[in-house]
Design an enzyme around this catalytic site. Structure first.
Site, mmCIF file in Angstrom:
data_model
loop_
_atom_site.group_PDB
_atom_site.id
_atom_site.type_symbol
_atom_site.label_atom_id
_atom_site.label_comp_id
_atom_site.label_asym_id
_atom_site.label_seq_id
_atom_site.Cartn_x
_atom_site.Cartn_y
_atom_site.Cartn_z
ATOM 1 N N SER A 155 -8.751 2.136 4.496
ATOM 2 C CA SER A 155 -8.385 3.549 4.380
ATOM 3 C C SER A 155 -9.386 4.352 3.556
ATOM 4 C CB SER A 155 -6.987 3.680 3.762
ATOM 5 O OG SER A 155 -6.930 3.019 2.512
ATOM 6 N N ASP A 388 -0.420 7.234 -6.360
ATOM 7 C CA ASP A 388 -1.600 6.623 -5.742
ATOM 8 C C ASP A 388 -2.822 6.842 -6.634
ATOM 9 O OD1 ASP A 388 -3.699 5.784 -4.195
ATOM 10 O OD2 ASP A 388 -3.104 6.865 -2.391
ATOM 11 N N HIS A 391 -6.644 6.017 -3.784
ATOM 12 C CA HIS A 391 -7.273 6.979 -2.884
ATOM 13 C C HIS A 391 -7.665 8.257 -3.631
ATOM 14 C CE1 HIS A 391 -4.947 4.361 -0.136
ATOM 15 N NE2 HIS A 391 -5.991 4.530 0.659
#
Length: 409
Positions: A155, A388, A391
């Site tokens: 990702s 998170d 990311h």
């Protein structure tokens, strides 16, 4: 010295003329050719002396300047490490608005998801010993005309893919000329996404391959805890689709941890045999060597420029590494409770790349990302209940990766 030669020559010429005037009756009896030859000899001798003096003075000065210039350029080039630098405030940033880019995933658009401060958008990466060329979208679009850019990885690779598309779309007048080739919407689990810039006849593609090597079946008579395997000696079965590209960017790392491997019942396999006792780092090294062998044997590096981006820093903290605290500004000093663990991935990548027999560039982004505790998604995603710290927000750190990538091109 030149002035003294001029003075001597003037006096000498006057004496000759005076002597010729007084003895002209004698000279008339001589052959005119002899007189002319004698005068030419005198003039030629003085000219050679005069020219040599100027040549002696001028030539060493030119050579010294050239040597200094060449030495200066070479030393700056050798000392420049694009990844050794600092983040500096720049009001010219960000380079795009994620809300105006249809390919920026909503999960990464932190401002749209409620983040109030925007200072994290204003930082530009500046190497200590050189400058990264300012991003010129028109120049980059022309350089990519007719090309195929492919990202392969997890990702974080998809985030860099999204960043590149948003950066490039700023230079396209007709936004409808930029489209996903299959009409697909961005999804976390979709295996392929390809965006075409039809006005420039190039594509920017993403292949989801979190390990780069194949996910395999479970051998017969395996322990019940084994539910899937990673075949470390075989590259992903879609790897043939990566070959015909002009720019090829790889990454892998975030799935190589206990939570996404052993706790999910996933173990390693080599030569068809289960390797229950193999460590993550040993498995990672084996997988990267498989990748390196594939690049050496399958990729025409005269055509395709190959990059491998190192492990991206994250800022999980706490006793078990489950705490995500996003700061308002970058860290003054790079630090992380898990920096040693993360640097092992990067060290393996760099060692494997350095030992390859074909040209591959390791993009060592680990240090630059370790400062940016302010730039993670945190709770500003489409699912704020799950913080998170892996990311990055867009715009943000992945834009700097792409600016460095463009500088290589």
């Amino acid at each position: 010295m030149a002035n003294s030669v001029y003075s001597y020559w003037s006096s000498f010429r006057a004496l000759i003329l005076k002597w010729v005037y007084r003895k002209r009756s004698i000279f008339r009896s001589f052959n005119k050719l002899n007189v002319t030859s004698s005068c030419l000899f005198i003039v030629l001798t003085i000219s050679i002396i005069y020219g040599y003096i100027h040549l002696f003075k001028a030539v060493p000065h030119v050579i010294v300047e050239e040597q200094i210039s060449i030495s200066s350029k070479d030393s700056s080039k050798e000392s420049c490490d694009l990844y050794d630098g600092t983040w500096v405030l720049d009001e010219g940033y960000p380079l795009y608005n994620a809300s105006e880019c249809p390919f920026a995933e909503s999960s990464f658009n932190c401002l749209a998801n409620g983040r109030k401060d925007n200072g994290y958008l204003k930082w530009r990466w500046k190497p200590n010993h050189c400058e990264i060329s300012r991003f010129d979208v028109g120049v980059v679009l022309e350089k990519l005309r007719g090309k195929r850019v492919v990202f392969v990885g997890d990702s974080l690779s998809r985030t860099q893919w999204e960043s590149m598309i948003c950066l490039l779309m700023n230079g396209v007048d007709d936004k409808t000329s930029v489209y996903e080739v299959n009409g697909s919407k961005i999804s976390k689990k979709i295996r392929y996404l390809g965006v075409r810039f039809s006005s420039y006849n190039f594509t920017v593609e993403f292949y989801r391959s979190v390990f780069l090597v194949q996910i395999g079946s479970v051998p017969r008579h395996s322990p019940k805890r084994v539910r899937s395997t990673v075949k470390l000696d075989e590259l992903d079965n879609v790897s043939s689709k990566w070959i015909d590209s002009d720019v090829l960017v790889f990454n892998t790392g975030h799935w190589w941890n206990r939570a996404k491997l052993f706790e999910m019942g996933c173990y390693f396999k080599v030569n068809g045999r289960l390797k229950l006792g193999m460590s993550t780092m040993a498995a990672y090294t084996t997988a990267l060597n498989t990748w390196a062998s594939w690049v050496e044997n399958k990729i025409d590096t005269d055509r395709t420029r190959v990059f491998f981006r190192t492990f991206e820093g994250s800022h999980w903290s706490g006793p078990k590494g489950h705490t995500c605290k996003v700061t308002e500004n970058p860290l003054v000093q790079s630090k992380s409770e898990y920096s040693e663990y993360r640097s092992q991935f990067s060290d393996i990548i760099r060692e494997v790349v350095n030992n390859m027999t074909v040209p591959v560039t390791a993009m060592h982004v680990t240090p630059m990302g370790s400062y940016r505790s302010d730039a993670h998604v945190g709770t500003w995603s489409d699912n704020p209940t799950v913080p998170d710290c892996s990311h990055w927000c867009l715009p943000g750190v992945p834009d700097a990766w792409n600016e460095i990538l463009f500088s290589y091109l």
